[in-house]
Design a protein around this motif. Structure first.
Motif, PDB file in Angstrom:
ATOM      1  N   PRO A  80       0.713  -1.215   0.140  1.00 43.75           N
ATOM      2  CA  PRO A  80      -0.132  -0.019  -0.084  1.00 43.75           C
ATOM      3  C   PRO A  80       1.085   1.410  -0.077  1.00 43.75           C
ATOM      4  O   PRO A  80       1.452   1.690   1.200  1.00 43.75           O
ATOM      5  N   ARG A  81       1.094   1.803  -1.211  1.00 44.62           N
ATOM      6  CA  ARG A  81       1.958   2.962  -1.400  1.00 44.62           C
ATOM      7  C   ARG A  81       1.815   3.883  -2.653  1.00 44.62           C
ATOM      8  O   ARG A  81       1.157   3.077  -3.370  1.00 44.62           O
ATOM      9  N   LEU A 107      -2.685   0.428  -4.296  1.00 46.44           N
ATOM     10  CA  LEU A 107      -2.622  -0.947  -3.447  1.00 46.44           C
ATOM     11  C   LEU A 107      -2.230  -2.013  -4.265  1.00 46.44           C
ATOM     12  O   LEU A 107      -3.090  -2.353  -5.437  1.00 46.44           O
ATOM     13  N   PHE A 167      -1.130  -2.761   8.111  1.00 43.35           N
ATOM     14  CA  PHE A 167      -0.646  -2.064   7.084  1.00 43.35           C
ATOM     15  C   PHE A 167      -0.663  -0.375   7.151  1.00 43.35           C
ATOM     16  O   PHE A 167      -1.888  -0.239   7.916  1.00 43.35           O
ATOM     17  N   PRO A 168      -0.281   0.223   6.660  1.00 43.50           N
ATOM     18  CA  PRO A 168      -0.257   1.651   6.756  1.00 43.50           C
ATOM     19  C   PRO A 168      -1.405   2.082   5.893  1.00 43.50           C
ATOM     20  O   PRO A 168      -1.676   1.307   4.629  1.00 43.50           O
ATOM     21  N   GLY A 169      -2.089   3.145   6.208  1.00 42.81           N
ATOM     22  CA  GLY A 169      -3.093   3.820   5.744  1.00 42.81           C
ATOM     23  C   GLY A 169      -2.603   4.937   4.591  1.00 42.81           C
ATOM     24  O   GLY A 169      -1.589   5.203   4.851  1.00 42.81           O
ATOM     25  N   GLN A 170      -3.586   5.091   3.610  1.00 44.52           N
ATOM     26  CA  GLN A 170      -3.209   6.310   2.715  1.00 44.52           C
ATOM     27  C   GLN A 170      -4.027   7.257   2.837  1.00 44.52           C
ATOM     28  O   GLN A 170      -5.264   6.851   2.655  1.00 44.52           O
ATOM     29  N   GLN A 171      -3.803   8.468   2.856  1.00 40.53           N
ATOM     30  CA  GLN A 171      -4.878   9.341   2.701  1.00 40.53           C
ATOM     31  C   GLN A 171      -5.226   9.889   1.421  1.00 40.53           C
ATOM     32  O   GLN A 171      -4.684   9.818   0.288  1.00 40.53           O
ATOM     33  N   LEU A 218      -8.957   8.035   5.002  1.00 33.42           N
ATOM     34  CA  LEU A 218      -7.857   6.939   5.092  1.00 33.42           C
ATOM     35  C   LEU A 218      -8.111   5.531   4.631  1.00 33.42           C
ATOM     36  O   LEU A 218      -9.036   5.138   5.041  1.00 33.42           O
ATOM     37  N   ARG A 224      -6.890   1.555   4.228  1.00 36.51           N
ATOM     38  CA  ARG A 224      -6.021   0.937   4.611  1.00 36.51           C
ATOM     39  C   ARG A 224      -6.476  -0.594   4.601  1.00 36.51           C
ATOM     40  O   ARG A 224      -7.674  -1.235   4.770  1.00 36.51           O
ATOM     41  N   TYR A 248      -6.291  -4.719   5.347  1.00 41.62           N
ATOM     42  CA  TYR A 248      -6.216  -5.440   6.503  1.00 41.62           C
ATOM     43  C   TYR A 248      -6.549  -6.792   6.285  1.00 41.62           C
ATOM     44  O   TYR A 248      -7.249  -7.004   5.431  1.00 41.62           O
ATOM     45  N   VAL A 276     -10.400  -3.992   2.538  1.00 38.08           N
ATOM     46  CA  VAL A 276      -9.962  -2.816   2.671  1.00 38.08           C
ATOM     47  C   VAL A 276     -10.934  -2.150   3.329  1.00 38.08           C
ATOM     48  O   VAL A 276     -11.975  -1.978   3.188  1.00 38.08           O
TER      49      VAL A 276
END
Length: 147
Positions: free
Chosen positions: A12-13, A17, A115-119, A128, A130, A132, A141
């Protein structure tokens, strides 16, 4: 349809995703390999439709990406918005194979693999997004209010 789509990597970046893995206990038709899709189905949201993205197979392997902004529902909604992740052949009108990580010896990933979330910002609203693991070790998600 038997089997599942076993995840090897979740990335996730950068507003996307990316999911990498391979089919397990399911033999795809070689002629359909290029037409498989990653399908995200909304959980409990009346009127929401599934989102589909190309996920061509290379043998049994898949590598698919989607923009996380697509998962933020249009208009008002009651957070969280939850999406379940599936991998589907072209002829499958149902959900397909559930995407998850079942073959390792790690149980309870929901609490230990975070996992990190993305705004995602739309107008004055920031959410957000994320991925999971569920209690059944499948990937979903969530879309939550951002900070």
């Amino acid at each position: 349809m038997s089997g599942h789509a076993e995840l090897a990597q979740v990335w996730p970046r950068d507003g996307a995703l990316r999911l990498v893995g391979r089919l397990h206990d399911h033999e795809p038709e070689p002629a359909t390999a290029a037409a498989w899709t990653l399908r995200l189905t909304p959980r409990g949201a009346a009127g929401e439709r599934a989102l589909c993205y190309p996920a061509p197979l290379d043998g049994m392997a898949f590598d698919a990406s989607l923009p996380v902004a697509d998962l933020v529902p249009e208009g008002p909604f009651e957070p969280p918005a939850l999406w379940d992740v599936w991998l589907a052949p072209p002829e499958d009108s149902g959900a397909g194979l559930r995407v998850g990580r079942l073959l390792d010896d790690i149980r309870g990933k929901k609490k230990i693999m975070v996992f990190p979330g993305q705004q995602v910002t739309r107008g004055d609203l920031t959410m957000l997004v994320r991925p999971y693991y569920t209690i059944k070790e499948n990937l979903s998600v969530e879309v939550l209010p951002g900070r």
